[in-house]
Design an enzyme around this catalytic site. Structure first.
Site, PDB file in Angstrom:
ATOM      1  N   ARG A 275      32.214  49.316  43.103  1.00 43.44           N
ATOM      2  CA  ARG A 275      32.076  48.455  41.938  1.00 43.44           C
ATOM      3  C   ARG A 275      32.141  49.253  40.635  1.00 43.44           C
ATOM      4  O   ARG A 275      32.715  48.811  39.646  1.00 43.44           O
ATOM      5  CB  ARG A 275      30.775  47.645  42.023  1.00 43.44           C
ATOM      6  CG  ARG A 275      30.658  46.594  40.922  1.00 43.44           C
ATOM      7  CD  ARG A 275      29.445  45.704  41.101  1.00 43.44           C
ATOM      8  NE  ARG A 275      29.656  44.721  42.153  1.00 43.44           N
ATOM      9  CZ  ARG A 275      28.966  44.653  43.270  1.00 43.44           C
ATOM     10  NH1 ARG A 275      28.005  45.532  43.500  1.00 43.44           N
ATOM     11  NH2 ARG A 275      29.206  43.727  44.161  1.00 43.44           N
ATOM     12  N   GLY A 276      31.556  50.452  40.646  1.00 46.90           N
ATOM     13  CA  GLY A 276      31.534  51.277  39.441  1.00 46.90           C
ATOM     14  C   GLY A 276      32.924  51.592  38.922  1.00 46.90           C
ATOM     15  O   GLY A 276      33.209  51.445  37.730  1.00 46.90           O
TER      16      GLY A 276
END
Length: 335
Positions: A275-276
């Site tokens: 997600r980062g």
């Protein structure tokens, strides 16, 4: 309403909001900091600045005329009924502490369904929030299952409710803005990670800036219309930049070296999941579009990295949080 462009400093907070407006798929903004730092003022001012949203006329879920649709609008389309449209000003929907799940997602009237053989859905806050801002003050004090529910809806863009074998769904595409004071308790790491961007803000200590804040506030309170008129040009210029950025976002080029750089940063920080790096790339693209550029470059990544990654940093046992934050800034400055 106080003009967005008249807010003094707090550049990270303003940028985090703007990036989410340009690309709502970034996943919202968590603002960590003290009270009295213009958090709600900024959100409301930006909502007031943005153009009206197009919705299906009479739809309680603010469906966008080209979809996705709620079950009511879908049924109308299947029956050959035309969906009329209208325009509404964007709203900031506040979610209060102590709110119940039914108040958030809405409820299905089971008794009505049994008596009449039809579904009747009582809309919740997520229905009002569709195509708007959903603002949660002190999100860290909400019950975990409510926070989880909100983040799931924000990620999927759909709110689905099932009761006694009867279901109803409607679009729930909103810009989620949460605020919290870390001194009053933390958010669980898995919840932190679900917010697209995060900023940490503090009261301004510079005397000249504090003086300017005071002057602008007094001027606004004394003559709101006159004050807003004085900021019309800046407001118009910002709105044009936002609309232009939204228009060019999809065509923006992302060189292969940018992908390499994003993956290199997240790998070096030992971040869990992906997600980062997804958020970092989306935020970099939105910032590049805001700057009216044709492709993403290193400067875009450097500017938004701490917004996308700081709240995702992993701490080892007995390791201070500051050490990982310092490591993040060292990596960014070394780009």
């Amino acid at each position: 309403m106080f003009p967005f462009t008249a807010i003094v400093d707090q550049e990270d907070m303003k940028l985090g909001l703007l990036l989410n407006v340009i690309d709502p798929s970034i996943g919202g903004l968590l603002i960590m900091g003290e009270k009295g730092t213009a958090k709600s003022t900024a959100v409301r001012a930006l909502a007031r600045l943005l153009p009206e949203i197009e919705v299906v006329k009479g739809c309680p879920f603010h469906c966008f005329p080209r979809g996705p649709f709620c079950d009511y609008c879908t049924e109308k389309k299947e029956n050959g009924q035309a969906l009329e449209t209208e325009y509404k000003k964007m709203e900031v929907i506040e979610l209060p502490l102590g709110v119940t799940e039914d108040r958030v997602v809405g409820t299905i009237d089971i008794e009505f369904a049994i008596r009449h053989g039809k579904r009747r859905f009582e809309p919740g806050l997520l229905a009002r929030a569709n195509q708007n801002f959903l603002y949660i003050d002190e999100v860290n004090l909400l019950e975990d299952h409510i926070v989880d529910l909100l983040l799931d809806s924000a990620a999927m863009g759909i709110n689905r409710v099932e009761r006694e074998g009867i279901s109803f769904q409607h679009p729930a595409r909103f810009i989620l803005v949460g605020t919290m004071n870390p001194e009053e308790g933390d958010l669980r790491p898995q919840f932190l990670d679900r917010f697209g961007l995060c900023v940490e803000i503090r009261s301004i200590t510079d005397r000249e800036m504090r003086k300017e804040i005071l002057k602008r506030k007094i001027e606004f309170d004394t003559d709101p219309e006159g004050f807003k008129k004085r900021w019309e040009r800046e407001q118009g210029e910002l709105l044009k930049k936002i609309l232009d950025a939204k228009r060019i976002l999809a065509e923006l080029k992302v060189p292969d070296k940018v992908y390499d750089m994003v993956v290199s940063i997240t790998s070096e920080l030992r971040l869990d999941g992906h997600r980062g790096e997804i958020v970092l790339l989306k935020a970099s693209k939105a910032y590049s579009a805001f700057r009216q550029k044709e492709s993403v470059d290193i400067e875009d990544i450097k500017r938004v990295s701490h917004l996308a990654l700081r709240h995702r940093l992993k701490r080892l046992p007995f390791e201070e949080e500051e050490s990982e934050v310092k490591r993040l800034y060292e990596i960014i400055s070394g780009l």
